[in-house]
Write a protein that holds these residues in place. Structure first.
Motif, PDB file in Angstrom:
ATOM      1  N   ALA A 173       0.802  -1.214   0.000  1.00  0.00           N
ATOM      2  CA  ALA A 173       0.000   0.000   0.000  1.00  0.00           C
ATOM      3  C   ALA A 173       0.837   1.267   0.000  1.00  0.00           C
ATOM      4  CB  ALA A 173      -0.938   0.014   1.202  1.00  0.00           C
ATOM      5  N   HIS A 174       2.141   1.174   0.386  1.00  0.00           N
ATOM      6  CA  HIS A 174       2.950   2.378   0.518  1.00  0.00           C
ATOM      7  C   HIS A 174       4.270   2.180  -0.201  1.00  0.00           C
ATOM      8  CE1 HIS A 174       0.083   3.804   3.444  1.00  0.00           C
ATOM      9  NE2 HIS A 174       0.117   2.596   3.965  1.00  0.00           N
ATOM     10  N   VAL A 175       4.633   3.192  -0.999  1.00  0.00           N
ATOM     11  CA  VAL A 175       5.760   3.082  -1.912  1.00  0.00           C
ATOM     12  C   VAL A 175       6.668   4.297  -1.753  1.00  0.00           C
ATOM     13  CG1 VAL A 175       6.468   2.915  -4.327  1.00  0.00           C
ATOM     14  CG2 VAL A 175       4.385   1.784  -3.552  1.00  0.00           C
ATOM     15  N   MET A 176       7.988   4.039  -1.649  1.00  0.00           N
ATOM     16  CA  MET A 176       8.988   5.102  -1.664  1.00  0.00           C
ATOM     17  C   MET A 176       9.670   5.073  -3.036  1.00  0.00           C
ATOM     18  SD  MET A 176       8.880   6.320   1.511  1.00  0.00           S
ATOM     19  CE  MET A 176      10.429   7.068   1.929  1.00  0.00           C
ATOM     20  N   ILE A 177       9.717   6.223  -3.719  1.00  0.00           N
ATOM     21  CA  ILE A 177      10.313   6.330  -5.046  1.00  0.00           C
ATOM     22  C   ILE A 177      11.569   7.193  -4.934  1.00  0.00           C
ATOM     23  CG2 ILE A 177       9.952   6.959  -7.450  1.00  0.00           C
ATOM     24  CD1 ILE A 177       8.125   4.751  -6.539  1.00  0.00           C
ATOM     25  N   TYR A 178      12.715   6.698  -5.461  1.00  0.00           N
ATOM     26  CA  TYR A 178      13.982   7.423  -5.429  1.00  0.00           C
ATOM     27  C   TYR A 178      14.495   7.606  -6.857  1.00  0.00           C
ATOM     28  CZ  TYR A 178      14.069   6.054  -0.505  1.00  0.00           C
ATOM     29  OH  TYR A 178      13.769   5.859   0.821  1.00  0.00           O
ATOM     30  N   LYS A 179      15.044   8.783  -7.129  1.00  0.00           N
ATOM     31  CA  LYS A 179      15.659   9.031  -8.430  1.00  0.00           C
ATOM     32  C   LYS A 179      17.071   8.452  -8.459  1.00  0.00           C
ATOM     33  CE  LYS A 179      13.244  13.402  -9.344  1.00  0.00           C
ATOM     34  NZ  LYS A 179      13.405  14.862  -9.561  1.00  0.00           N
ATOM     35  N   ILE A 180      17.409   7.818  -9.566  1.00  0.00           N
ATOM     36  CA  ILE A 180      18.779   7.359  -9.815  1.00  0.00           C
ATOM     37  C   ILE A 180      19.396   8.322 -10.821  1.00  0.00           C
ATOM     38  CG2 ILE A 180      20.245   5.476 -10.593  1.00  0.00           C
ATOM     39  CD1 ILE A 180      18.026   3.540  -9.866  1.00  0.00           C
ATOM     40  N   LYS A 181      20.443   9.050 -10.406  1.00  0.00           N
ATOM     41  CA  LYS A 181      21.012  10.095 -11.248  1.00  0.00           C
ATOM     42  C   LYS A 181      22.419   9.720 -11.711  1.00  0.00           C
ATOM     43  CE  LYS A 181      18.481  14.048  -9.368  1.00  0.00           C
ATOM     44  NZ  LYS A 181      18.623  15.415  -8.804  1.00  0.00           N
ATOM     45  N   ASP A 182      22.741  10.209 -12.911  1.00  0.00           N
ATOM     46  CA  ASP A 182      24.097  10.079 -13.426  1.00  0.00           C
ATOM     47  C   ASP A 182      25.009  11.017 -12.626  1.00  0.00           C
ATOM     48  OD1 ASP A 182      26.432   9.890 -14.773  1.00  0.00           O
ATOM     49  OD2 ASP A 182      25.567  10.111 -16.763  1.00  0.00           O
ATOM     50  N   ARG A 183      26.118  10.496 -12.124  1.00  0.00           N
ATOM     51  CA  ARG A 183      27.001  11.314 -11.288  1.00  0.00           C
ATOM     52  C   ARG A 183      27.608  12.479 -12.046  1.00  0.00           C
ATOM     53  NH1 ARG A 183      30.659   7.611  -7.224  1.00  0.00           N
ATOM     54  NH2 ARG A 183      28.951   6.783  -5.952  1.00  0.00           N
ATOM     55  N   TYR A 184      27.768  12.342 -13.344  1.00  0.00           N
ATOM     56  CA  TYR A 184      28.488  13.360 -14.112  1.00  0.00           C
ATOM     57  C   TYR A 184      27.550  14.416 -14.696  1.00  0.00           C
ATOM     58  CZ  TYR A 184      32.014   9.757 -13.663  1.00  0.00           C
ATOM     59  OH  TYR A 184      32.866   8.827 -13.157  1.00  0.00           O
ATOM     60  N   SER A 185      26.398  14.006 -15.193  1.00  0.00           N
ATOM     61  CA  SER A 185      25.466  14.969 -15.773  1.00  0.00           C
ATOM     62  C   SER A 185      24.346  15.364 -14.828  1.00  0.00           C
ATOM     63  CB  SER A 185      24.855  14.369 -17.047  1.00  0.00           C
ATOM     64  OG  SER A 185      24.068  13.214 -16.715  1.00  0.00           O
ATOM     65  N   ASP A 186      24.207  14.675 -13.700  1.00  0.00           N
ATOM     66  CA  ASP A 186      23.149  14.920 -12.708  1.00  0.00           C
ATOM     67  C   ASP A 186      21.750  14.762 -13.314  1.00  0.00           C
ATOM     68  OD1 ASP A 186      22.571  15.407 -10.025  1.00  0.00           O
ATOM     69  OD2 ASP A 186      21.982  17.456 -10.486  1.00  0.00           O
ATOM     70  N   SER A 187      21.652  14.050 -14.423  1.00  0.00           N
ATOM     71  CA  SER A 187      20.338  13.799 -15.014  1.00  0.00           C
ATOM     72  C   SER A 187      19.770  12.492 -14.478  1.00  0.00           C
ATOM     73  CB  SER A 187      20.469  13.730 -16.535  1.00  0.00           C
ATOM     74  OG  SER A 187      21.338  12.679 -16.900  1.00  0.00           O
ATOM     75  N   CYS A 188      18.455  12.408 -14.440  1.00  0.00           N
ATOM     76  CA  CYS A 188      17.788  11.212 -13.925  1.00  0.00           C
ATOM     77  C   CYS A 188      17.798  10.131 -14.999  1.00  0.00           C
ATOM     78  CB  CYS A 188      16.363  11.554 -13.495  1.00  0.00           C
ATOM     79  SG  CYS A 188      15.500  10.154 -12.766  1.00  0.00           S
ATOM     80  N   ILE A 189      18.361   8.964 -14.663  1.00  0.00           N
ATOM     81  CA  ILE A 189      18.456   7.883 -15.638  1.00  0.00           C
ATOM     82  C   ILE A 189      17.581   6.691 -15.259  1.00  0.00           C
ATOM     83  CG2 ILE A 189      20.764   8.539 -16.368  1.00  0.00           C
ATOM     84  CD1 ILE A 189      21.872   6.409 -14.502  1.00  0.00           C
ATOM     85  N   GLY A 190      16.966   6.756 -14.095  1.00  0.00           N
ATOM     86  CA  GLY A 190      16.120   5.654 -13.661  1.00  0.00           C
ATOM     87  C   GLY A 190      15.543   5.912 -12.283  1.00  0.00           C
ATOM     88  N   TYR A 191      14.832   4.887 -11.772  1.00  0.00           N
ATOM     89  CA  TYR A 191      14.157   5.049 -10.485  1.00  0.00           C
ATOM     90  C   TYR A 191      14.269   3.755  -9.674  1.00  0.00           C
ATOM     91  CZ  TYR A 191      12.151   8.930 -13.047  1.00  0.00           C
ATOM     92  OH  TYR A 191      12.001  10.054 -13.785  1.00  0.00           O
ATOM     93  N   LEU A 192      14.372   3.924  -8.358  1.00  0.00           N
ATOM     94  CA  LEU A 192      14.320   2.800  -7.427  1.00  0.00           C
ATOM     95  C   LEU A 192      13.027   2.915  -6.640  1.00  0.00           C
ATOM     96  CD1 LEU A 192      15.512   0.397  -5.817  1.00  0.00           C
ATOM     97  CD2 LEU A 192      16.545   2.092  -4.299  1.00  0.00           C
ATOM     98  N   ARG A 193      12.234   1.844  -6.672  1.00  0.00           N
ATOM     99  CA  ARG A 193      10.977   1.837  -5.924  1.00  0.00           C
ATOM    100  C   ARG A 193      11.105   0.845  -4.766  1.00  0.00           C
ATOM    101  NH1 ARG A 193       5.952  -0.131  -9.058  1.00  0.00           N
ATOM    102  NH2 ARG A 193       6.149  -2.013  -7.811  1.00  0.00           N
ATOM    103  N   VAL A 194      10.755   1.292  -3.574  1.00  0.00           N
ATOM    104  CA  VAL A 194      10.779   0.453  -2.375  1.00  0.00           C
ATOM    105  C   VAL A 194       9.344   0.332  -1.872  1.00  0.00           C
ATOM    106  CG1 VAL A 194      11.712   0.141  -0.075  1.00  0.00           C
ATOM    107  CG2 VAL A 194      13.086   1.292  -1.808  1.00  0.00           C
ATOM    108  N   ASP A 195       8.801  -0.883  -1.946  1.00  0.00           N
ATOM    109  CA  ASP A 195       7.449  -1.135  -1.464  1.00  0.00           C
ATOM    110  C   ASP A 195       7.502  -1.558  -0.002  1.00  0.00           C
ATOM    111  OD1 ASP A 195       6.696  -0.594  -4.006  1.00  0.00           O
ATOM    112  OD2 ASP A 195       6.439  -2.679  -4.618  1.00  0.00           O
ATOM    113  N   ILE A 196       6.676  -0.930   0.837  1.00  0.00           N
ATOM    114  CA  ILE A 196       6.674  -1.151   2.279  1.00  0.00           C
ATOM    115  C   ILE A 196       5.458  -1.971   2.664  1.00  0.00           C
ATOM    116  CG2 ILE A 196       6.705  -0.026   4.538  1.00  0.00           C
ATOM    117  CD1 ILE A 196       7.784   2.472   3.118  1.00  0.00           C
ATOM    118  N   ASP A 197       5.693  -3.027   3.425  1.00  0.00           N
ATOM    119  CA  ASP A 197       4.609  -3.860   3.937  1.00  0.00           C
ATOM    120  C   ASP A 197       3.995  -3.157   5.148  1.00  0.00           C
ATOM    121  OD1 ASP A 197       2.904  -5.741   4.904  1.00  0.00           O
ATOM    122  OD2 ASP A 197       4.324  -7.402   4.835  1.00  0.00           O
TER     123      ASP A 197
END
Length: 581
Positions: A173-197
């Motif tokens: 029911a509850h989700v934490m979403i994190y941005k995955i960024k390129d260290r050099y360009s600081d652009s977002c290249i993906g996402y990490l989703r953590v689902d909480i029970d």
């Protein structure tokens, strides 16, 4: 006390006290009841607030643990490289499986999923069997819309439907979403989703405290996530300082609530007032009964009780008076092995320990003084070595190999002299090292200054603190003659004046401004109770460092003065007692 205290007076005094207690018992019970009623309500409120704060801390710690896990992944360079690649290799899948397996074994209450911007219809997770699952385009999901519009690197989504794309089950029911960024360009290249029970998270909210009559958790939009015992409605409350906790009271309930971290959840507890006061009435009856019983027993045993207590305490007081007079060998006799006997034994042990500590205090003060002196001396070494290394680098860059060898030999001699374990030496040795340093500086600053020494041979055997003359000469060169290109002069005069040794170091450099000179003289003449505090304050200042070391070694017999005129020159004048070594 010379006169013996008569027991009958003590006994009668005790009976008078008992009579007054019995007489005022009814009135006292009423007063206690009112006080207890107020106290119980306050304690219930404080207990609820304390419990709420503790639970909020537990949940915040739980969420921080999730953040730590997420940060260990989104800042992992191997994972960032994997997310950047458009084509996956077998090694990439093995990496994902190993990462997810590690966290699954340690935190099986969380579900970790990775999305690539380059593959919006796929998700990577150990829960998908092969590690790669086909999903709907996550660009159409509600969580993607929220995090793409947010400047933050993390968001939380609590709504079941909006938290997932069409191809996934609503298992959490509850989700934490994190941005995955390129260290050099600081652009977002993906996402990490953590689902909480949420069921696992409930144990951080639900309280076993029996006086809590209800617990409720609401999300940021006011939706009830779950409740225990009863639903607690969150009213408008009064903020309790800066604790983040709010309090509301009405005729029936005491309600406290607060926010969970920065995710917008609210936790609320409530306590039934009627239940608290109902328990209070029963407690008051029990307390009154206990009070009457204690009074009865005390009346029957007063004579024996007072004789035991007063006799032992008289001996103890006599022993204290003896210690007060300075007799640290005092020991009070123990007649009975009871509580007062234990107190007397502790007193005797304390006196013995105090006597021993007094004997050790002088030894410890001597050791502390040596430690402080070494701490100050260690500030000189790095400063000196740094300047000499600069000289060596300058000579080496000019190809003056012979002079580099000379400087290195001089530096080696000075370091050998300084690293010995003695804090003091003969003044003659210190003069030799000072001249050695001057020779090194004349090599470095060729034709910039001349040095003249006038030394009374009667002073050579005087005791002196190691490595103190060189920093003073260094101060004259680096500060006084810093603007001098040629024609610089340093004059060193050491004379015997009866039972004192006078040392003057003069330079014809730029001098010190009047205001600055007054400030320096004021600081070096301040009373120094704890030199290490001043060491931190004057870190790197050679003159202040030398002043502190000489003051600790020679104490009040040591004197220093600085005379200077702007653009005329500076003279440092020191007097120490003549102590022959």
């Amino acid at each position: 006390m010379k006169n013996k205290i008569k027991k009958p007076i003590t006994r009668r005094f005790f009976f008078y006290i008992v009579f007054l207690i019995v007489l005022s018992n009814v009135l006292l019970s009423l007063i206690i009841s009112a006080i207890f009623r107020n106290s119980m309500g306050r304690q219930a409120t404080e207990a609820s607030i304390s419990l709420l704060q503790r639970n909020l801390e537990n949940v915040n710690e739980y969420l921080k643990g999730i953040d730590d896990i997420a940060n260990s992944l989104i800042y992992n360079q191997d994972l960032i490289d994997l997310v950047k690649r458009k084509e996956n290799t077998l090694a990439d899948r093995d990496l994902l499986n190993s990462i997810f397996s590690i966290f699954y074994q340690s935190r099986n209450d969380l579900k970790l999923i990775i999305y690539k911007e380059s593959e919006p219809d796929k998700a990577y997770s150990i829960y998908s069997g092969s590690g790669l699952a086909e999903t709907g385009d996550f660009h159409r999901s509600e969580w993607y819309r929220k995090i793409s519009q947010s400047s933050q690197n993390r968001i939380m989504v609590s709504n079941q439907v909006s938290a997932y794309t069409d191809g996934e089950r609503n298992e959490f029911a509850h989700v934490m979403i994190y941005k995955i960024k390129d260290r050099y360009s600081d652009s977002c290249i993906g996402y990490l989703r953590v689902d909480i029970d949420l069921q696992n998270l409930k144990k951080y909210f639900i309280s076993d405290y029996e006086n809590i009559d209800g617990t409720s958790i609401y999300d940021g939009e006011g939706n009830l996530l779950f409740q225990d015992k009863m639903v607690v409605k969150i009213p408008w409350g009064t903020a309790l300082g800066e604790t983040g906790v709010y309090l509301h009271q009405d005729s029936s309930y005491i309600t406290v609530y607060g926010n969970v971290s920065d995710i917008g959840w609210k936790m609320a507890f409530c306590v039934d007032k009627e239940k608290i006061f109902r328990d209070l009435d029963y407690i008051m009856v029990v307390l009154v009964g206990i009070l009457l019983f204690v009074i009865l027993i005390t009346s029957l045993c007063s004579g024996r009780l007072f004789s035991i207590v007063t006799d032992n305490f008289k001996r103890l007081v006599a022993g204290m008076e003896s210690v007060k007079q300075g007799n640290l060998d005092t020991q009070v006799e123990i007649v009975r092995d009871d509580e007062v006997g234990v107190l007397i034994d502790e007193f005797n042990g304390t006196v013995r320990t105090l006597n021993k500590l007094m004997e050790e205090v002088e030894k410890k003060q001597i050791l502390l003084k040596e430690v402080e002196i070494k701490a100050l001396q260690q500030q000189i070494n790095p400063h000196f070595i740094f300047n000499i290394l600069e000289t060596i680098m300058g000579l080496a860059s000019e190809g003056l190999d012979d002079k580099v060898i000379t400087v290195c030999q001089g530096m080696s001699s000075m370091l050998r002299y300084n690293i010995s374990f003695q804090n003091s030496t003969r003044l003659e040795n210190e003069i030799v090292q000072m001249k050695n340093y001057i020779k090194l500086m004349q090599i470095r600053f060729e034709n910039r200054f001349e040095v003249f020494c006038d030394i009374d041979e009667r002073c050579l055997n005087a005791e002196f603190v190691k490595f103190t003359l060189q920093p003073l000469v260094e101060n004259s060169i680096s500060h006084g003659l810093s603007e001098c290109v040629s024609g610089g002069l340093i004059r060193i005069l050491i004379q015997r004046q009866e039972d004192m040794v006078a040392i003057s170091i003069y330079d014809n450099g730029s001098g010190i401004e009047e205001g600055r000179l007054e400030e320096i003289n004021r600081k070096i003449h301040e009373t120094i109770e704890n030199p290490l505090e001043y060491v931190e304050q004057y870190n790197g200042l050679g003159l202040m460092n030398v002043n502190l070391r000489l003051r600790m070694h020679f104490k009040e017999q040591y004197h220093i003065e600085i005379f200077s005129k702007d653009r005329k020159g500076t003279c440092i004048y020191i007097k120490i007692p003549y102590i022959e070594v």
